[in-house]
Motif scaffolding. Structure first.
Motif, PDB file in Angstrom:
ATOM      1  N   ALA A   1     -20.210  28.577 -49.946  1.00 11.69           N
ATOM      2  CA  ALA A   1     -21.659  28.780 -49.840  1.00 11.69           C
ATOM      3  C   ALA A   1     -22.304  27.629 -49.073  1.00 11.69           C
ATOM      4  O   ALA A   1     -23.095  27.847 -48.152  1.00 11.69           O
ATOM      5  N   TYR A   2     -21.958  26.377 -49.422  1.00 12.40           N
ATOM      6  CA  TYR A   2     -22.567  25.213 -48.763  1.00 12.40           C
ATOM      7  C   TYR A   2     -22.117  25.124 -47.301  1.00 12.40           C
ATOM      8  O   TYR A   2     -22.883  24.714 -46.424  1.00 12.40           O
ATOM      9  N   THR A   3     -20.853  25.498 -47.051  1.00 15.25           N
ATOM     10  CA  THR A   3     -20.346  25.483 -45.674  1.00 15.25           C
ATOM     11  C   THR A   3     -21.125  26.481 -44.826  1.00 15.25           C
ATOM     12  O   THR A   3     -21.452  26.212 -43.663  1.00 15.25           O
ATOM     13  N   GLU A   4     -21.444  27.617 -45.418  1.00 12.43           N
ATOM     14  CA  GLU A   4     -22.227  28.637 -44.698  1.00 12.43           C
ATOM     15  C   GLU A   4     -23.623  28.098 -44.330  1.00 12.43           C
ATOM     16  O   GLU A   4     -24.098  28.279 -43.215  1.00 12.43           O
ATOM     17  N   VAL A   5     -24.257  27.408 -45.282  1.00 18.93           N
ATOM     18  CA  VAL A   5     -25.573  26.810 -44.996  1.00 18.93           C
ATOM     19  C   VAL A   5     -25.446  25.805 -43.851  1.00 18.93           C
ATOM     20  O   VAL A   5     -26.212  25.830 -42.878  1.00 18.93           O
ATOM     21  N   ALA A   6     -24.445  24.949 -43.946  1.00 11.31           N
ATOM     22  CA  ALA A   6     -24.245  23.908 -42.929  1.00 11.31           C
ATOM     23  C   ALA A   6     -23.942  24.530 -41.568  1.00 11.31           C
ATOM     24  O   ALA A   6     -24.457  24.085 -40.536  1.00 11.31           O
ATOM     25  N   ARG A   7     -23.134  25.574 -41.575  1.00 12.60           N
ATOM     26  CA  ARG A   7     -22.761  26.237 -40.326  1.00 12.60           C
ATOM     27  C   ARG A   7     -23.999  26.851 -39.664  1.00 12.60           C
ATOM     28  O   ARG A   7     -24.254  26.677 -38.488  1.00 12.60           O
TER      29      ARG A   7
ATOM     30  N   ARG B   1     -29.551   5.766 -42.129  1.00 12.39           N
ATOM     31  CA  ARG B   1     -28.535   6.387 -41.261  1.00 12.39           C
ATOM     32  C   ARG B   1     -27.290   6.730 -42.072  1.00 12.39           C
ATOM     33  O   ARG B   1     -27.033   6.126 -43.118  1.00 12.39           O
ATOM     34  N   ARG B   2     -26.530   7.694 -41.537  1.00 18.24           N
ATOM     35  CA  ARG B   2     -25.272   8.040 -42.186  1.00 18.24           C
ATOM     36  C   ARG B   2     -24.226   7.004 -41.792  1.00 18.24           C
ATOM     37  O   ARG B   2     -24.199   6.557 -40.643  1.00 18.24           O
ATOM     38  N   LEU B   3     -23.395   6.615 -42.754  1.00 18.89           N
ATOM     39  CA  LEU B   3     -22.396   5.589 -42.487  1.00 18.89           C
ATOM     40  C   LEU B   3     -21.025   6.202 -42.240  1.00 18.89           C
ATOM     41  O   LEU B   3     -20.280   5.740 -41.383  1.00 18.89           O
ATOM     42  N   ASN B   4     -20.685   7.207 -43.011  1.00 18.27           N
ATOM     43  CA  ASN B   4     -19.380   7.861 -42.866  1.00 18.27           C
ATOM     44  C   ASN B   4     -19.451   9.214 -43.574  1.00 18.27           C
ATOM     45  O   ASN B   4     -20.535   9.686 -43.890  1.00 18.27           O
ATOM     46  N   MET B   5     -18.300   9.817 -43.819  1.00 14.60           N
ATOM     47  CA  MET B   5     -18.302  11.187 -44.345  1.00 14.60           C
ATOM     48  C   MET B   5     -19.014  11.338 -45.686  1.00 14.60           C
ATOM     49  O   MET B   5     -19.555  12.391 -45.993  1.00 14.60           O
ATOM     50  N   ARG B   6     -18.978  10.298 -46.496  1.00 16.42           N
ATOM     51  CA  ARG B   6     -19.558  10.436 -47.836  1.00 16.42           C
ATOM     52  C   ARG B   6     -20.706   9.481 -48.125  1.00 16.42           C
ATOM     53  O   ARG B   6     -21.258   9.526 -49.216  1.00 16.42           O
ATOM     54  N   GLU B   7     -21.021   8.621 -47.161  1.00 14.87           N
ATOM     55  CA  GLU B   7     -22.013   7.585 -47.466  1.00 14.87           C
ATOM     56  C   GLU B   7     -23.138   7.535 -46.450  1.00 14.87           C
ATOM     57  O   GLU B   7     -22.921   7.749 -45.254  1.00 14.87           O
ATOM     58  N   GLN B   8     -24.316   7.213 -46.958  1.00 18.87           N
ATOM     59  CA  GLN B   8     -25.466   6.977 -46.079  1.00 18.87           C
ATOM     60  C   GLN B   8     -26.199   5.726 -46.545  1.00 18.87           C
ATOM     61  O   GLN B   8     -26.183   5.380 -47.724  1.00 18.87           O
ATOM     62  N   LEU B   9     -26.811   5.073 -45.565  1.00 24.84           N
ATOM     63  CA  LEU B   9     -27.629   3.892 -45.845  1.00 24.84           C
ATOM     64  C   LEU B   9     -29.045   4.376 -46.135  1.00 24.84           C
ATOM     65  O   LEU B   9     -29.587   5.184 -45.370  1.00 24.84           O
ATOM     66  N   ILE B  10     -29.599   3.892 -47.242  1.00 21.11           N
ATOM     67  CA  ILE B  10     -30.949   4.328 -47.617  1.00 21.11           C
ATOM     68  C   ILE B  10     -31.808   3.117 -47.974  1.00 21.11           C
ATOM     69  O   ILE B  10     -31.287   2.032 -48.259  1.00 21.11           O
ATOM     70  N   ARG B  11     -33.105   3.330 -47.982  1.00 25.36           N
ATOM     71  CA  ARG B  11     -34.017   2.280 -48.477  1.00 25.36           C
ATOM     72  C   ARG B  11     -33.965   2.263 -49.987  1.00 25.36           C
ATOM     73  O   ARG B  11     -33.969   3.310 -50.642  1.00 25.36           O
ATOM     74  N   GLN B  12     -33.934   1.070 -50.537  1.00 24.27           N
ATOM     75  CA  GLN B  12     -34.004   0.947 -51.989  1.00 24.27           C
ATOM     76  C   GLN B  12     -35.429   1.277 -52.431  1.00 24.27           C
ATOM     77  O   GLN B  12     -36.396   0.789 -51.829  1.00 24.27           O
ATOM     78  N   VAL B  13     -35.536   2.109 -53.429  1.00 22.94           N
ATOM     79  CA  VAL B  13     -36.866   2.474 -53.942  1.00 22.94           C
ATOM     80  C   VAL B  13     -36.856   2.333 -55.454  1.00 22.94           C
ATOM     81  O   VAL B  13     -35.791   2.225 -56.068  1.00 22.94           O
ATOM     82  N   GLU B  14     -38.040   2.347 -56.013  1.00 22.69           N
ATOM     83  CA  GLU B  14     -38.134   2.455 -57.473  1.00 22.69           C
ATOM     84  C   GLU B  14     -38.440   3.926 -57.758  1.00 22.69           C
ATOM     85  O   GLU B  14     -39.483   4.447 -57.366  1.00 22.69           O
ATOM     86  N   ILE B  15     -37.473   4.597 -58.366  1.00 25.64           N
ATOM     87  CA  ILE B  15     -37.614   6.046 -58.552  1.00 25.64           C
ATOM     88  C   ILE B  15     -38.702   6.363 -59.585  1.00 25.64           C
ATOM     89  O   ILE B  15     -38.723   5.790 -60.669  1.00 25.64           O
ATOM     90  N   VAL B  16     -39.621   7.246 -59.229  1.00 22.04           N
ATOM     91  CA  VAL B  16     -40.594   7.769 -60.191  1.00 22.04           C
ATOM     92  C   VAL B  16     -39.795   8.702 -61.113  1.00 22.04           C
ATOM     93  O   VAL B  16     -39.045   9.548 -60.614  1.00 22.04           O
ATOM     94  N   PRO B  17     -39.902   8.547 -62.439  1.00 20.96           N
ATOM     95  CA  PRO B  17     -38.968   9.273 -63.320  1.00 20.96           C
ATOM     96  C   PRO B  17     -39.307  10.753 -63.501  1.00 20.96           C
ATOM     97  O   PRO B  17     -39.377  11.258 -64.625  1.00 20.96           O
TER      98      PRO B  17
ATOM     99  N   TYR C   1     -29.380  15.730 -42.500  1.00 22.30           N
ATOM    100  CA  TYR C   1     -30.066  16.682 -41.612  1.00 22.30           C
ATOM    101  C   TYR C   1     -31.518  16.892 -42.043  1.00 22.30           C
ATOM    102  O   TYR C   1     -32.438  16.824 -41.217  1.00 22.30           O
ATOM    103  N   PHE C   2     -31.726  17.120 -43.342  1.00 23.38           N
ATOM    104  CA  PHE C   2     -33.099  17.398 -43.804  1.00 23.38           C
ATOM    105  C   PHE C   2     -33.969  16.142 -43.765  1.00 23.38           C
ATOM    106  O   PHE C   2     -35.132  16.195 -43.365  1.00 23.38           O
ATOM    107  N   MET C   3     -33.429  15.018 -44.188  1.00 22.92           N
ATOM    108  CA  MET C   3     -34.232  13.782 -44.188  1.00 22.92           C
ATOM    109  C   MET C   3     -34.589  13.376 -42.751  1.00 22.92           C
ATOM    110  O   MET C   3     -35.711  12.932 -42.485  1.00 22.92           O
ATOM    111  N   THR C   4     -33.658  13.543 -41.827  1.00 22.78           N
ATOM    112  CA  THR C   4     -33.946  13.232 -40.427  1.00 22.78           C
ATOM    113  C   THR C   4     -35.049  14.150 -39.909  1.00 22.78           C
ATOM    114  O   THR C   4     -35.962  13.713 -39.187  1.00 22.78           O
TER     115      THR C   4
END
Ligand code: TMP
Ligand code: ASP
Length: 253
Positions: free
Chosen positions: A229-235, A73-89, A57-60
């Motif tokens: 708490a998280y369900t309340e935020v999502a709701r 894009r989101r793939l299923n309940m627990r997974e999303q497809l993301i761009r591979q990046v090199e994380i700044v530490p 929701y936030f990234m979109t």
């Protein structure tokens, strides 16, 4: 479940798998929660499902206002497809009100409004407890250069304005949050984009009316049910149907 693909990395709350195409990864959200550099650990039913949805929701939302980020894009309940990046530490933290470590460090009362949003950096290193680092260290050790830091501050403040507004609209105060930044290359041209996740795991969220904590502090400080708490935020954000308070998040796709 047998792994369907190659695991690239496993962190405390997420796993990264090889993606379907070069330059992509699958990000899997676990139910594991940790605090205080993993000294406190638990498995919280449904947390991964909620954070997958909320981060989507936030990234979109960021994409919609032109803030570059890793979400595809989101793939299923627990997974999303993301761009591979090199994380700044670095953990890039933005604070609007004093809470947590800044309140402790400076002896401020939690909830005190800061004179302006403050951006600070921690070096991502669990063994060291993610220590706060000044720009001087970041540049001297080559984790990022001055131009990168200028871009990172600009991204962080744009994300802050966006998230503060979204949360305010549903009666929630964005006290502070953490983002991570990734490097991507388009040929020789390097760009910095928002990566990792944006969820109640990485924000401090207080109900505007009651001051109730709606974020990972519920777990850190033993304040009740993290899933509630998280369900309340999502709701409130409409990420779950309005009548979903009593529905186990695992039942919702
Ligand atoms: P802090 O007050 O403990 O420094 O945390 C500031 C914000 O950063 C808060 O919203 C929680 C988030 N955070 C993380 O997402 N990961 C971490 O490892 C830490 C320490 C904080
Ligand atoms: N993410 C950190 C840990 O796992 C700290 C925190 O979020 O409080 O320990």
């Amino acid at each position: 479940m047998a792994p369907r693909r190659k695991k690239i990395y496993e962190g405390k709350a997420k796993i990264l798998y090889e993606g379907p195409e070069p330059g992509t990864l699958v990000q899997y959200f676990k139910d594991d929660a940790t605090a205080f550099n993993a000294q406190k650990k638990a498995t919280i039913d449904g947390k991964g499902v909620l954070n997958n949805r909320l981060s989507e929701y936030f990234m979109t939302g960021l994409t919609n206002i032109g803030i570059p980020n890793h979400f595809i894009r989101r793939l299923n309940m627990r997974e999303q497809l993301i761009r591979q990046v090199e994380i700044v530490p670095l953990e890039v933290i933005v604070r609007n009100f004093a809470a947590g470590s800044i309140a402790k460090r400076l002896g401020m009362e939690e909830g005190t409004a800061l004179p302006r949003p403050i951006v600070e950096y921690s070096y991502k290193n669990d063994a060291l407890g993610d220590p706060l680092v000044p720009e001087e260290y970041i540049i001297a050790f080559g984790w990022a250069n001055q131009q990168d830091l200028d871009d990172i501050v600009s991204l962080a403040l744009r994300v802050n304005d966006f998230l503060s507004g979204v949360f305010f609209g549903v009666g929630i105060k964005l006290v502070d949050f953490k983002i991570e930044i990734g490097r991507v290359w388009d040929g020789d041209f390097m760009r910095l984009i928002v990566a990792d996740e944006i969820s109640p795991d990485s924000c401090r969220l207080w109900d505007i009316k009651t001051g109730a904590h709606l974020d990972k502090d519920v777990f850190r400080r033993d304040l009740g049910s993290l899933t509630d708490a998280y369900t309340e935020v999502a709701r409130r954000l409409g990420v779950l149907p309005a009548n979903a308070t009593n529905i186990k998040p695992t039942l919702i796709n």
